[in-house]
Design an enzyme around this catalytic site. Sequence first.
Site, PDB file in Angstrom:
ATOM      1  N   ASP A  47      -3.559  19.572  90.198  1.00  0.00           N
ATOM      2  CA  ASP A  47      -4.005  20.955  90.200  1.00  0.00           C
ATOM      3  C   ASP A  47      -4.854  21.128  88.939  1.00  0.00           C
ATOM      4  OD1 ASP A  47      -4.180  23.819  89.944  1.00  0.00           O
ATOM      5  OD2 ASP A  47      -2.422  23.995  91.232  1.00  0.00           O
ATOM      6  N   HIS A  85       0.508  23.094 101.356  1.00  0.00           N
ATOM      7  CA  HIS A  85       0.608  22.180 100.212  1.00  0.00           C
ATOM      8  C   HIS A  85       1.896  22.384  99.429  1.00  0.00           C
ATOM      9  CE1 HIS A  85      -1.555  25.828  98.889  1.00  0.00           C
ATOM     10  NE2 HIS A  85      -1.100  25.622  97.668  1.00  0.00           N
TER      11      HIS A  85
END
Lengths: 136, 135
Positions: A30, A99
């Site tokens: 991320d 996700h």
Amino acid sequence: METCIFCKILNKEINSYKVYENDFVIAFLDVLPMSPGHTIVIPKEHLSDVEEISFEQFSEMTRAVKIIGEAMMKGLEVEGYSVFLDNKSAANQHVPHVHFHIVPRKEGDGFERWAQSAYSEGEADFVATKISREIN
Amino acid sequence: MNDCIFCKIVSGDLPSYKLYEDDDVLAFLDIAPVHPGHILVIPKKHFKNFEEVPEDTLCKLIKVVKKLGLALKNGMGYEAYNIGENNDPLAGQIVPHLHFHIIPRKENDGLQLWPQKEYAEGEAQEVIEKIKKFL
């Protein structure tokens, strides 16, 4: 899906720091991490949420979480991690491509659990009944 | 495990609001819910965490999470839910018996994700190299 940012990462139209890949899933950092090493695990097929994904695909994603979590603990020398999946926008899902997040944790990182309360008399029974009758 | 509160729920020594049960998995209400309907999904056998649980048990667990998530939305009229697992005590795991939380959510209920920040120059590359060494 053409406009999906995760599909673009998958198709390499957008760069990512790839952590792991197999036939079914891909995992990458991320870019706005909650802690260094914060990893996103997605199925390669564009499926928006847990309702759309098959049991098999969900299992593949979860297996990848286990594999990556272990590597994260060893590689980043952390003693724990939090796994979460925000299912639909009301649950803070910002990218509509299902996700998992894996967030490495450290002592004193200040990440708090959400506040919990207690059921009133009879409420838990009522709630359990409502959920149970919808289980297929 | 003898002194594990979730093992006692599995064995019936402690009561619970049971929602689902099969040979390997049990799901019940968290008695201190974030929102009413907050569910815990556990393996019946005592595994502490992701490190200990075998893959096939983990897959059975996640299937029940999917099934119960849908029942939670349909039964209680929620729009969404979070699935969460805090892996090991440092991650906020309080009961050392692997469990998934399913936390029901409504639009604008005020629950916030943890804060995020950017990587410094070169930091992300360093981080993935450290993780990939063990994959």
